[in-house]
Enzyme design. Sequence first.
Site, PDB file in Angstrom:
ATOM      1  N   HIS A   1      33.668  47.659  48.803  1.00  0.00           N
ATOM      2  CA  HIS A   1      34.303  46.661  49.679  1.00  0.00           C
ATOM      3  C   HIS A   1      33.396  45.455  49.923  1.00  0.00           C
ATOM      4  CE1 HIS A   1      37.824  49.023  50.974  1.00  0.00           C
ATOM      5  NE2 HIS A   1      37.035  50.071  50.786  1.00  0.00           N
TER       6      HIS A   1
ATOM      7  N   GLU B   1      34.271  42.719  51.103  1.00  0.00           N
ATOM      8  CA  GLU B   1      34.722  42.077  52.349  1.00  0.00           C
ATOM      9  C   GLU B   1      34.091  42.699  53.594  1.00  0.00           C
ATOM     10  OE1 GLU B   1      36.422  44.233  50.651  1.00  0.00           O
ATOM     11  OE2 GLU B   1      37.770  45.426  51.909  1.00  0.00           O
TER      12      GLU B   1
ATOM     13  N   CYS C   1      39.381  48.744  46.236  1.00  0.00           N
ATOM     14  CA  CYS C   1      39.604  50.114  46.684  1.00  0.00           C
ATOM     15  C   CYS C   1      41.026  50.557  46.362  1.00  0.00           C
ATOM     16  CB  CYS C   1      39.253  50.237  48.163  1.00  0.00           C
ATOM     17  SG  CYS C   1      38.973  51.938  48.681  1.00  0.00           S
TER      18      CYS C   1
END
Lengths: 231, 79
Positions: A203, A205, A86
């Site tokens: 993302h 994560e 990002c």
Amino acid sequence: MKAGIVVFPGINRERDMAIALERSAGVAPRMVWHAETDLAGLDLVVLPGGFSYGDYLRCGAMAAQSPVMGAVRAHAARGGFVLGVCNGFQILVEAGLLPGALLRNTSLRFLSMDTYLRVERTDTVFAGRYQRGSVFRSPLAHGDGNYFADAATLDRLEGDGLVAFRYATPSGEVTPGANRNGSARNIAGIYSENLRVLGLMPHPEDLVDPLMGGTDGKPLFDALAASGAAA
Amino acid sequence: MKATVTVMLKPGVLDPQGKAIGHALSSLGFAGVGEVRAGKVIELELSETDPARARVQAEEMARKLLANTVIESFRVSVD
């Protein structure tokens, strides 16, 4: 072998990234303040998401000039692994570590939603736990994720196999409708020429535990941990 | 000297902000507006007193930080 996460002022996703790395590697990553210039001993440097320097001037433009970025450049030059997610991806392109730029989403809206990524190659330290052509879910959260590069650069990225992930339908079709931010050729993430620097807008994560709603992103961190890059 | 750096997206780079401004102008009833492009203007107060050297400085700043030359072009005026 050791991972570090660079913390710039205005970044807000560093703790999620630390959880994902630690969950796979079993070792907490080192948090590196942006004013530090010593990355010695780190194998993987992660630039997390957020709004470094309030996105002033252009997303990632200020962070790309931070003291730590000289060390990140040197780390990449000696073949170290770098992951930018990002805002981290925006910083990597602003720093010239990856080609192209990230423009305002074509809709002009901040996008906060799930997307699906098709895995374009798996013979890298990042994607080795995915199947080629498989699809995984990965949330978007950005206003400026519209990947742009001139046609020659896009041809080179594709010709050299440097496209990491493309926005696709859940069944793996690369369609305009799946490309919510308007990225050139549905590109969601790219590699450097040596395949050791990866930048992507979504993302991974965000999905590393069933409690988060899924584990689609975990194979990326498992692959890094297994390679030793994030252990 | 004051240097003014104008940064614009290069031709061919999609400018959704400019498009949105264009749509808003036409919905306000302004007719005859063609393409709209949005950019940035950055004013710099420089201690340099020689206009040519001030321009060189501002251009270097623009290349290094103020503009991203992958997507943007810039022009500098000095007064």
